[in-house]
Design a protein around this motif. Structure first.
Motif, PDB file in Angstrom:
ATOM      1  N   GLY A  73       0.815  -1.214   0.000  1.00 12.26           N
ATOM      2  CA  GLY A  73       0.000   0.000   0.000  1.00 12.26           C
ATOM      3  C   GLY A  73       0.844   1.257   0.000  1.00 12.26           C
TER       4      GLY A  73
ATOM      5  N   ARG B  12     -10.506  -1.030  -2.859  1.00 14.04           N
ATOM      6  CA  ARG B  12      -9.235  -1.637  -3.231  1.00 14.04           C
ATOM      7  C   ARG B  12      -8.992  -1.626  -4.735  1.00 14.04           C
ATOM      8  NH1 ARG B  12      -7.229  -5.208   0.936  1.00 14.04           N
ATOM      9  NH2 ARG B  12      -6.494  -6.620  -0.650  1.00 14.04           N
TER      10      ARG B  12
ATOM     11  N   ASN C 288      -6.508   1.597  -5.762  1.00 12.67           N
ATOM     12  CA  ASN C 288      -5.040   1.554  -5.798  1.00 12.67           C
ATOM     13  C   ASN C 288      -4.525   0.169  -6.159  1.00 12.67           C
ATOM     14  OD1 ASN C 288      -5.608   0.250  -3.420  1.00 12.67           O
ATOM     15  ND2 ASN C 288      -3.953   1.197  -2.275  1.00 12.67           N
TER      16      ASN C 288
ATOM     17  N   ARG D 147       0.278   2.991  -6.400  1.00  8.05           N
ATOM     18  CA  ARG D 147       0.155   3.007  -4.940  1.00  8.05           C
ATOM     19  C   ARG D 147       1.013   4.080  -4.301  1.00  8.05           C
ATOM     20  NH1 ARG D 147       1.027  -3.035  -5.276  1.00  8.05           N
ATOM     21  NH2 ARG D 147      -0.957  -3.767  -6.132  1.00  8.05           N
TER      22      ARG D 147
ATOM     23  N   MET E 176      -3.035   4.139   1.402  1.00  6.18           N
ATOM     24  CA  MET E 176      -4.149   3.397   2.003  1.00  6.18           C
ATOM     25  C   MET E 176      -3.963   3.243   3.506  1.00  6.18           C
ATOM     26  SD  MET E 176      -5.869   0.024   0.478  1.00  6.18           S
ATOM     27  CE  MET E 176      -7.619  -0.193   0.704  1.00  6.18           C
TER      28      MET E 176
ATOM     29  N   LEU F 191      -6.864   6.452   0.793  1.00  7.00           N
ATOM     30  CA  LEU F 191      -8.013   5.564   0.923  1.00  7.00           C
ATOM     31  C   LEU F 191      -8.043   5.044   2.348  1.00  7.00           C
ATOM     32  CD1 LEU F 191      -7.336   3.433  -2.289  1.00  7.00           C
ATOM     33  CD2 LEU F 191      -8.762   5.474  -2.113  1.00  7.00           C
TER      34      LEU F 191
END
Ligand SMILES: Nc1ncnc2c1ncn2[C@@H]1O[C@H](COP(=O)(O)OP(=O)(O)OP(=O)(O)O)[C@@H](O)[C@H]1O
Ligand SMILES: [Mg+2]
Lengths: 319, 288
Positions: free
Chosen positions: A204, B78, B81, B114, B119, B198
């Motif tokens: 991430g 989800r 990204n 990303r 996130m 996110l």
């Protein structure tokens, strides 16, 4: 409602003491397992005690019967039948075989583990993991001959033509191959146990796969990886067949610093005392030396195991 | 070498609602669209998780995704990204345009995506490393060269965590409380200077005070970032978001449960005058 009426609807007085037959059965089952555990412990203790007893007898007999006495433990080379018991020789050979084995097994084993755990697609992994576990089942005698017949003539002789027929290098490489499955499978399990949430955190943040593998998964699994390496090392130290075949096991040996020459390791020395043309029988110091070396080996692996527990606890990352 | 994902020079503007009466005070209609999602369908192997979803996400706004459990909120989030790439068997169809570029296009590298779209997860997931190392992880893997100490301070300040941790940056992130860990994860996400953050139920593991702090933080962060947040907390959606997307589950003939976007509008509109009975029932707690 009538007092004493129990859940089953009968009006018998409440009795919670349980069926005596069932209780007896449970006690017996407990005793059965307890005796299995006690038996195992007793056998282990008996083995250690017999090792210690024979090892002490060995020290006593060389002290009383041999001219140099305990000095023969620092003699020139390991030739038990000539009463020369230089421990440094065989300990060094064991170390050099183990170091070579770890140099082979660490990069290959950990590389395979990272690949299987982080890179392989689930389908590939489902096939490769059992294959690796089958590899772990190859008898060490096969790897001994592999080292003798292939590693020495086809690899080592091509690189260094002074390589002896039997040599510590080939034995070390053979042992290294032998422990690759152990190292990779235990460390792969450790990496698989790293929570998915940590990988997601890393991806991430825009980390690439190798960043995630090396900077997140690997450190988080470090305690398991260290345990895998130490398991591999104790297996390497104790491995007998490969060194007996590939490192040269007859007679005895002089201290050999060059791994391209043959030499006896601790296990190799024990094997050659116990079997074949060098076979020795009770009473003489040479026979007792077998137990002394065995005790040393036992202590070495014991120290490694205790050390690994400590290391694992120190490196353990909570996650 | 994958094509670098460059922000498109021309922003696509799209009106969501033509009714000016529904416009909240922040007037989100004027904000440019940065995610333009058309005909999104997501599958987990044979399972059709989300069907035919169209959604616009506007810049410097907080968009809330609400709906019953299992309706596909996390799944949709989800897609923004490409985190679904990590799930074996997940398949995304449709267009997810980010500044006009299809994130699922052939020349797009998920790593690059990303780095721009950070996130924050439902459960705080700090690395088992020091607070400092948690923050610098993202910038380091991106090859960022600059003063890391300043970056750590700035990120922690923006995440309203600096005062609590400034004296123990080298201690383990796992020694922080859950609320602090979640703010650390937010600090870690914004340390890479993303464009979008996110958040998947970022407060579900937190107490009301920590929740309040994170909500305050979200309102501050939207000055710089675009935020998409999944939440089960209706008050939270009403308090922090500018727009709300309500998802629901359709149960098919064979009992298969497929998520779908039911209503999407400004938060004021959705909470005060939802156009569909289904939305109203859910918001007022009469769902299911
Ligand atoms: N990795 C996966 N593999 C298979 N199916 C999945 C996976 N993740 C989610 N699903 C399924 O997809 C559907 C949508 O899941 P998702 O997690 O997006 O729901 P959600 O709206 O976020 O729910 P919640 O509010 O409980 O978090 C569910 O039916 C779920 O079972
Ligand atoms: Mg979810």
């Amino acid at each position: 409602m009538q007092a004493g009426r129990n859940v089953l609807g009968t009006s018998a007085p409440l009795d919670l003491s349980g069926d005596p037959r069932r209780l007896r059965k449970e006690r017996n089952v407990r005793r059965l397992f307890l005796s299995a555990a006690v038996f195992t412990i007793l056998v282990s203790v008996a083995i250690v005690l017999s090792l210690v007893g024979e090892a002490v007898a060995f020290l006593q007999s060389i002290a009383s019967e041999i001219d140099e006495g305990l000095g023969s433990l620092m003699a020139d080379g390991w030739f038990p039948r000539r009463d020369r018991f230089d421990l440094r020789t065989i300990i060094w050979h064991t170390l050099s075989v183990s170091i070579i084995a770890m140099l082979v097994a660490t990069p290959l084993g950990l590389g395979a583990a990272v690949y299987l755990s982080e890179y392989a697609k689930p389908g590939v992994r489902r096939v490769l993991k059992p294959v690796l576990e089958v590899l772990a089942g190859i008898p060490s005698v096969v790897l001994g001959y592999f080292a003798l017949r292939f590693i020495t003539p086809d690899i080592l002789r091509n690189l260094w033509d002074t390589t002896q027929q039997s040599n510590l290098m080939a034995a070390g490489m053979g042992v290294g191959i032998l422990i690759i499955p152990l190292v990779s499978s235990v460390s792969e399990d450790a990496m698989q146990a790293v929570p998915r949430a940590l990988r997601e955190a890393s991806y991430g943040l825009g980390a690439k796969k190798w960043h995630t593998s090396l900077r997140v998964v690997f450190p988080a699994a470090l305690s398991g990886i260290v345990a895998a390496l130490i398991l591999g090392l104790s297996r390497a130290i104790g491995e007998t067949m490969v060194v007996a075949i590939a490192a040269g096991a007859t007679g005895g040996s002089l201290l050999q610093l060059n791994p391209l020459y043959g030499g006896q390791t601790m296990t190799g020395a024990m094997a050659s005392l116990a079997i074949g043309s060098d076979q020795v029988a009770g009473g003489v110091a040479a026979f007792q030396s077998l137990f002394f070396v065995g005790l040393l080996l036992f202590l070495m692996t014991l120290v490694l195991n205790i050390g690994s527990e400590r290391l694992v606890r120190r490196f353990r990352q909570r996650y | 070498m994958p094509t670098r994902l460059e922000p498109a020079p021309v922003m696509v503007e799209r009106m969501v609602s033509s009714d000016p009466a529904s416009s909240p005070s922040t007037s989100p209609e004027s904000a440019p669209v940065i995610f333009d999602i058309r005909g999104l369908n997501v599958y987990y192997r044979d399972f059709h998780a989300v069907a035919d979803t169209d959604l616009d996400i506007h810049q410097n706004e907080i968009t809330a995704l609400i709906g019953p459990s299992g309706c596909g909120k996390s799944t949709v989030l989800r897609c923004f990204n490409r985190m679904n790439d990590l799930i074996d068997g997940a398949r995304v169809e449709g267009r997810v345009l980010y500044h006009g570029i299809d994130l699922y296009g052939p020349a797009v590298d998920a790593v690059e995506v990303r780095r721009r779209i950070g996130m924050v997860f439902q459960k705080p997931n700090p690395f088992p490393k020091s607070i400092y190392d948690n923050i610098v992880f993202g910038p380091k893997v991106a090859g960022w060269k600059g003063n890391l100490d300043d970056l750590v301070e700035e990120s922690l300040r923006r995440a309203a965590l600096w005062d609590e941790v400034k004296d123990k940056l080298e201690s383990s992130a796992l020694d922080l409380s859950g609320g602090q860990q979640q703010r650390l994860c937010i600090a870690r996400a914004i340390a890479t200077s993303p464009d979008v953050v996110l958040m998947d139920e970022p407060c579900s593991a937190l107490d009301p005070i920590a929740t309040y702090r994170i909500e305050t933080l979200m309102r501050e962060l939207k000055e710089r970032y675009t935020i998409v947040v999944v939440t089960h907390n209706m008050q939270q959606a009403a308090r922090v978001s500018d727009r709300t997307a309500f998802f629901s589950v359709d149960v098919g003939t064979q009992g298969q449960r497929t998520g779908r976007l039911v209503e999407y509008d400004s938060t004021d509109q959705v909470f005060t005058a939802p156009s569909l009975k289904e939305t109203e029932d859910y918001i007022t707690g009469r769902f299911g």
